[in-house]
Motif scaffolding. Structure first.
Motif, PDB file in Angstrom:
ATOM      1  N   TYR A   1       1.779   5.252  10.332  1.00  0.00           N
ATOM      2  CA  TYR A   1       2.344   4.852   9.047  1.00  0.00           C
ATOM      3  C   TYR A   1       2.774   6.080   8.251  1.00  0.00           C
ATOM      4  CZ  TYR A   1       0.680   0.284  10.308  1.00  0.00           C
ATOM      5  OH  TYR A   1       0.506  -0.904  10.980  1.00  0.00           O
TER       6      TYR A   1
ATOM      7  N   PRO B   1       5.481   1.111   8.620  1.00  0.00           N
ATOM      8  CA  PRO B   1       5.104   1.399  10.010  1.00  0.00           C
ATOM      9  C   PRO B   1       6.215   2.161  10.737  1.00  0.00           C
ATOM     10  CG  PRO B   1       5.649  -0.934   9.763  1.00  0.00           C
ATOM     11  CD  PRO B   1       5.752  -0.324   8.403  1.00  0.00           C
TER      12      PRO B   1
ATOM     13  N   VAL C   1       2.213   4.331  17.305  1.00  0.00           N
ATOM     14  CA  VAL C   1       2.640   3.708  16.056  1.00  0.00           C
ATOM     15  C   VAL C   1       1.732   4.235  14.955  1.00  0.00           C
ATOM     16  CG1 VAL C   1       2.841   1.538  14.781  1.00  0.00           C
ATOM     17  CG2 VAL C   1       3.493   1.646  17.187  1.00  0.00           C
TER      18      VAL C   1
ATOM     19  N   ASN D   1       0.817  -1.218   0.000  1.00  0.00           N
ATOM     20  CA  ASN D   1       0.000   0.000   0.000  1.00  0.00           C
ATOM     21  C   ASN D   1       0.851   1.268   0.000  1.00  0.00           C
ATOM     22  OD1 ASN D   1      -2.538  -1.425   0.187  1.00  0.00           O
ATOM     23  ND2 ASN D   1      -2.016  -1.864   2.319  1.00  0.00           N
TER      24      ASN D   1
ATOM     25  N   ARG E   1      -4.324   6.427   7.394  1.00  0.00           N
ATOM     26  CA  ARG E   1      -4.963   5.384   6.580  1.00  0.00           C
ATOM     27  C   ARG E   1      -6.470   5.575   6.524  1.00  0.00           C
ATOM     28  NH1 ARG E   1      -2.906   0.152   9.423  1.00  0.00           N
ATOM     29  NH2 ARG E   1      -3.440   1.495  11.175  1.00  0.00           N
TER      30      ARG E   1
END
Lengths: 136, 136
Positions: A39, A23, A37, A19, A59
């Motif tokens: 992306y 991370p 955490v 995608n 996301r």
């Protein structure tokens, strides 16, 4: 590059997933606490390196977000670490306020209770009021 | 459950992604160092909780691996933390040997050089010989 080359190289060649994301762990440079955490896509990573402040790719909203753009709780990036196979990053960051949108210093404010596989317990207290920080 | 419920709940309900995996950060309980990042499926998580030792799911080999089964470098799990939206875990672990298969304590043994977007520098030294640890 072979696996061994990736592991021993001094060339930064982050591997984004199918995608286009990698991370990223934000870790408090002073306390070592894992804060969150999230992306990054390539654009977010480039922006982070260029500006010195963490920018992620949301996301859910499918767009870049500079951490703190709404709350004011920015992450000043002191160091960017990469792992052996270059598919994960650690950002060592300096922060001056809680980093979790729920009001805690860290997103990891709960832990599994001893001897349970279902029950969590809170291990932290809220350090700011998200309703005030995230003003409309 | 709503987002708010997930964030405020004491029910452990880890959210696995579309591949049935959840990212897991192993952090040294004593030093706070981030040792590695790997993935668990439900079976790996159940095994980790049950045995008290970290078991992951290898995305490349497509099977469970108890960390240390080959190297002897196990991770004793002291605490399992979950983040606000329950899609990421932190394992606080006790280790007695290097955790990266490349011979380092941590997989994060390189950092981006200051003022560079391409050049890495090593920030750690090898602490064991992987060729000896990973005997055939």
């Amino acid at each position: 590059m072979t696996t061994k080359q990736i592991e021993e190289s001094v060339e930064f060649s982050p591997r984004f997933d199918e995608n286009g994301l990698i991370p990223v762990i934000a870790q408090d440079v002073k306390t070592g606490q894992v804060l969150m955490v999230a992306y990054m896509n390539k654009e977010a990573l480039d922006s982070t390196i260029k500006t010195g402040y963490a920018t992620y790719f949301s996301r859910s909203r499918k767009k870049l977000w500079k951490k703190g753009e709404q709350s004011g709780h920015f992450q000043k990036v002191e160091k960017i670490l990469v792992d052996c196979d270059q598919d994960c990053l650690v950002l060592k960051v300096t922060v001056d306020a809680g980093q979790c949108h729920a009001g805690y210093d860290s997103c990891f404010y709960r832990a599994l209770k001893k001897k349970s596989d279902k029950q969590l317990e809170f291990i932290a207290e809220k350090t700011y009021d998200p309703e005030k920080a995230y003003k409309k």
